[in-house]
Scaffold this active site. Sequence first.
Site, PDB file in Angstrom:
ATOM      1  N   CYS A  41     -12.161  61.489 -36.907  1.00 45.58           N
ATOM      2  CA  CYS A  41     -11.117  60.815 -37.155  1.00 45.58           C
ATOM      3  C   CYS A  41     -10.613  59.682 -36.102  1.00 45.58           C
ATOM      4  CB  CYS A  41      -9.958  61.965 -37.978  1.00 45.58           C
ATOM      5  SG  CYS A  41      -8.623  60.932 -38.649  1.00 45.58           S
ATOM      6  N   CYS A  68      -7.096  64.982 -44.602  1.00 39.04           N
ATOM      7  CA  CYS A  68      -6.574  63.777 -44.196  1.00 39.04           C
ATOM      8  C   CYS A  68      -7.238  62.942 -45.201  1.00 39.04           C
ATOM      9  CB  CYS A  68      -6.966  63.672 -42.553  1.00 39.04           C
ATOM     10  SG  CYS A  68      -6.739  62.026 -42.101  1.00 39.04           S
ATOM     11  N   CYS A  71      -9.672  59.930 -42.857  1.00 37.92           N
ATOM     12  CA  CYS A  71     -11.016  60.494 -42.788  1.00 37.92           C
ATOM     13  C   CYS A  71     -11.706  61.375 -43.798  1.00 37.92           C
ATOM     14  CB  CYS A  71     -11.189  61.124 -41.382  1.00 37.92           C
ATOM     15  SG  CYS A  71     -10.574  62.825 -41.227  1.00 37.92           S
TER      16      CYS A  71
HETATM   17 ZN   LIG Z   1      -8.094  62.343 -40.101  1.00 43.08          ZN
END
Ligand SMILES: [Zn+2]
Length: 347
Positions: A41, A68, A71
């Site tokens: 990420c 997230c 990502c």
């Molecule tokens: Zn991430």
Amino acid sequence: MQTPLIPDDEAWAAVMARDRAFDGRFVTGVLTTGIYCRPSCSARHPRRENVRFFADGAAARAAGLRPCLRCSPDDVSRDERAVLTAIEAIKAAGQTLVLADLAQRCGYSPTHFQRVFARHTGLSPAAYARALQKERMAQALTSAESVTDAIYDAGFSGPSRFYSAAEDRLGMTPSAWTNGGRGVTIRWAVVPTSLGAMLVAATQKGVCRLSFNENESALRTRFPNAVLEQGGEAFGALLADVVAAVEAPGDFAHIPLDVKGTAFQEAVWQALRQIPLGETRSYAQIAAEVGKPGAVRAAGSANGANNVAVLIPCHRVIRSDGSLGGYAYGLEIKQQLLNKEREGSGE
Ligand SMILES: [Zn+2]
């Protein structure tokens, strides 16, 4: 899918390096923000003490974390599944599939799929298919009854496709051959062909010897200071190309050579390579071709000094009166080569 456990310090090192190779092997949970990420990420790194590693997204979600948005860690396994699906399709097809078809099967756009595939395998789907075919070819050669069988067993639709698969080979430039091959490793093999036992030897740059009815000791006499090693994986692919060029004559300009002679010899060898498949030239024509029309005898010697039979087609030179002239491996082989090539060129 069972994800193997990765030690925490190794996982943390992968996160710090944003190493894409670890994507899909674990996720990084950040307890303070409540999200989890793939190792690569691009967001700012969390503090180590706030991080916990989970085998996969499901485990992280079970601990109350959310994926997230930057990502998309849950898409990693989707990518992996797509790549695995594509690899299975390539293997099953036995020939190169169209990128757009592969991508569609996996539900991706062609450009995006090409990127995903390359990230996981290091190769484009087309290059992956070609590498697979070469590997199969090398394997098939050791077991097949005939070379033609081997070509078809390897999944090529025919000899011409086989040649085009080899087109991406590095173009090798002739390198200096001095001191009997000192400091050079030469890989070699003797393989049965329709013309008899054929010796093929190659440096990393290309084929340095192709002959008939010769063995290791003849090779050692020629290159007394080289390290001689039998076979090898990369050599197997080259060998497959060479055998195919001998058994099913066609364009073999893509097969790399490693030869060295005098300027005159090299000019003659170059001229030999220009003789079209299925045609012959006289020694006088070759001498004229290299700009030394008076040097017919020297052209004949240069022809005879050729280290790489067939690929430098010295057999395509005959006497002006149409008789065969000489051949280092006997006139029978020369005649058979010329017959094959006439048939192969469709005349
Ligand atoms: Zn991430």
